[in-house]
Design an enzyme around this catalytic site. Structure first.
Site, PDB file in Angstrom:
ATOM      1  N   ASN A   2       0.717  -1.021   0.131  1.00  0.00           N
ATOM      2  CA  ASN A   2       0.146   0.076  -0.043  1.00  0.00           C
ATOM      3  C   ASN A   2       0.876   1.148  -0.097  1.00  0.00           C
ATOM      4  OD1 ASN A   2      -1.976   1.935   0.368  1.00  0.00           O
ATOM      5  ND2 ASN A   2      -3.085   1.054   2.007  1.00  0.00           N
ATOM      6  N   ASP A   3       1.345   1.583   1.182  1.00  0.00           N
ATOM      7  CA  ASP A   3       2.417   2.648   1.249  1.00  0.00           C
ATOM      8  C   ASP A   3       3.391   2.972   0.277  1.00  0.00           C
ATOM      9  OD1 ASP A   3       0.610   3.733   3.272  1.00  0.00           O
ATOM     10  OD2 ASP A   3       1.426   2.401   4.720  1.00  0.00           O
TER      11      ASP A   3
END
Length: 460
Positions: free
Chosen positions: A388-389
Site C-alpha cells: 500500500n504505502d
C-alpha cells in the site's frame, strides 16, 4: 576455566558475531553468517558458565536448568511462528532484553558494594541507571510494538495533547531521580525512574503510526543493544559490552538507512510518527475497478517486461512459492521478470527479501527501489501483492499527505498495474492510495496465493 581461556573464548565469540553481521549483508552468505552467530553464542554461554565465579556457585544447576527450559521454548516458538509473525516475534524478543536489563540493574543496586570506592560506586550507579532506563523504555516500547504488529492495538498513532512536552517532563523527571539515586537518597528513586521510563517507552511507540513500524522495530533493536552494553559495564563482562555495542550500532545504522529511504527524520519518527499534515489531503477521483483472473493472465502472456512488487499481503497469504512458480513460468516464456523491493516493505527490514529467498527466487532479479524505479515507464505489467504505502503516488503528488516526500516505487508509470488485495481497505497505516483509482490500475480481490494459483492455470 582460567581467565586467559575465558578471555580467548570471549574474543572468539566477538569475532564470530562480527563475521555474522558482515555475512548478513549478502543473501548468498546469510546461512553461513547465521551459523557464525549460533556458534559464537554457544561459545559465549558455555565459557560464561564455566567461568570460575559461576562454576563454583550453588546456583549453577538452576542456571543450566533455565538455559535448557529457555532453549526448548525458543525451539518450539521458532518452529511454530510463520514468516508473517516474525516482526512480532522480534519485537517480543527485544522486550526480553529490556526487561533483563531492568532486573539486573535493580538487583545490582540492591546488593552491597563495600569493596568499591566512592568514585567507583558513582560510576557503577551511573551504569545501573543507564541500563535500567534504556531497558525499561525498550521493554514497554517493544510490548506496544508487538501489540501493533499483531493488530491487538490499533496501528494508528495515538496523539494526545502536548505529547512532546509530556515526554520532556518525564525525561527530565528521570534525570532528577537519577541524580537523587547517585547521591544515595535511596533505591526508591531507581524504582520511580523505572516506572516513568516504562511510561516513556509505551507513549513513544503508541504515538508512532503503522507506516513507521519497520523503523520502530529496528530502533528497538538498537535500544536493546545499548541496554545490553550498559549491563555489560555493570557486570564487568567484556563480551556483553562488545555484543551490545554491535547490536546497538547496527540497529541505529539500519534505522538511519530506513529513515533516509523514507525521507524521514529519525528524531521525528521516534517522537511522533505519521499524522502531522499541514492541510487537507488531495481529493481522489475515479473508482476501484475489479478485473478477473483470466484477463490478468492474458496480459501477462502478452507482456514482455513484468515487475512484481511484494508487500505484507504476500507474507500473510504465504504466496511466495506461488510467486516463484509464476516467475519461473514467465521466464521460461522468455519474458523479462524482476522484483521491486522497497526498503520498508512488509513490517520488518528485509522481510520480502527473506520470503523470496526462501522460495528460491533468483537473487539477481530482486532489485531495490533505486534500481528499478527508472524502468517502470518501459514496463508492460506490474503486479502488486498486498502493498500500500510503498506504491502510493500521494507521496509525490500530495504535499499534505501524511507520507508526503517519502520515496516510493513509481508503479503507476507502467502500462498496466494489477493490485492484489484482500479488500478495499486502506491498509495497515490507514492512508488512502490514489493508485487504486488510476485508469491503468485494476484490482484483483482475494487471497494473494489463491489468485496466483488461479493465474498459473493460464500460464503454461
Amino acid at each position: 576455566m582460567t581467565i586467559g581461556l575465558l578471555t580467548a573464548s570471549y574474543i572468539t565469540s566477538s569475532v564470530l558475531f562480527i563475521l555474522a553481521l558482515g555475512g548478513l549483508s549478502n543473501q548468498e552468505k546469510a546461512k553461513r553468517a547465521v551459523w557464525y552467530g549460533i556458534v559464537g553464542m554457544a561459545i559465549a554461554v558455555i565459557a560464561t558458565l564455566l567461568g570460575e565465579e559461576i562454576f563454583l556457585t550453588e546456583w549453577l544447576e538452576w542456571l543450566i536448568a533455565a538455559i535448557i527450559v529457555g532453549s526448548i521454548i525458543g525451539i518450539i516458538v521458532a518452529k511454530k511462528v510463520q514468516m508473517t509473525g516474525m516482526p512480532q516475534l522480534v519485537a517480543a524478543l527485544h522486550s526480553f532484553v529490556g526487561l533483563a536489563a531492568v532486573f539486573i540493574g535493580i538487583n545490582s543496586a540492591l546488593l552491597p558494594h563495600l569493596e568499591l570506592s566512592n568514585t567507583q560506586l558513582i560510576i557503577h550507579n551511573v551504569e545501573v541507571f543507564l541500563g535500567v532506563f534504556i531497558g525499561a523504555i525498550t521493554f514497554t516500547g517493544s510490548i506496544i510494538a508487538f501489540g501493533k504488529l499483531s493488530e491487538i492495538i490499533s496501528g494508528k498513532a495515538l496523539i494526545i495533547p502536548a505529547r512532546h512536552a509530556l515526554n520532556v517532563i518525564m525525561f527530565f523527571g528521570c534525570l532528577f531521580l537519577g541524580y537523587l539515586f547517585l547521591t544515595h537518597v535511596g533505591n526508591w528513586t531507581l524504582i520511580a525512574m523505572t516506572i516513568i521510563a516504562f511510561l516513556i517507552g509505551a507513549h513513544l511507540v503508541l504515538a508512532i503510526g503503522g507506516a513507521d513500524m519497520p523503523v520502530v522495530v529496528s530502533m528497538l533493536n538498537s535500544y536493546s543493544g545499548w541496554a545490553a552494553a550498559a549491563t555489560g559495564f555493570m557486570l564487568g563482562n567484556d563480551l556483553l559490552i562488545v555484543t551490545g555495542a554491535l547490536v546497538g550500532s547496527s540497529g541505529a545504522i539500519l534505522s538511519y538507512i530506513m529513515c533516509k529511504a523514507m525521507n524521514r527524520n529519525f528524531i521525528s519518527v521516534i517522537l511522533g510518527g505519521w499524522g502531522d499534515t499541514s492541510g487537507p489531503t488531495m481529493d481522489i477521483d475515479g473508482e476501484m475497478i475489479a478485473i478477473d483472473i483470466e484477463t490478468v493472465a492474458t496480459a501477462l502472456n502478452e507482456a514482455n517486461t513484468i515487475v512484481i512488487v511484494p508487500g505484507y499481503g504476500m507474507a500473510v497469504a504465504q504466496a511466495q512459492s506461488a510467486v516463484s512458480e509464476l516467475t519461473s513460468r514467465l521466464r521460461a516464456k522468455k519474458k523479462k521478470v524482476r522484483f521491486g523491493i522497497h526498503p520498508v516493505a512488509g513490517r520488518l527490514p528485509g522481510h520480502m527479501n527473506v520470503l523470496l529467498a526462501e522460495a528460491k527466487v533468483p537473487y539477481d532479479i530482486v532489485l531495490e527501489m533505486d534500481e528499478i524505479n527508472s524502468d517502470f515507464p518501459d514496463t508492460d505489467v506490474v503486479i502488486i501483492l498486498g502493498a500500500n504505502d510503498i506504491v502510493n503516488p500521494a507521496a509525490e503528488e500530495d504535499p499534505n499527505s501524511p507520507i508526503a516526500g517519502m520515496p516510493v516505487l513509481q508503479v503507476w508509470k507502467a502500462k498496466q498495474v494489477f493490485i492484489s488485495k484482500r479488500g478495499q481497505g486502506r491498509g495497515y497505516s490507514g492512508i488512502e492510495n490514489p493508485l487504486f483509482f488510476k485508469e491503468n490500475s485494476r484490482m484483483v480481490y482475494g487471497d494473494a496465493k489463491k489468485s496466483l494459483d488461479s493465474i498459473l492455470q493460464y500460464i503454461n
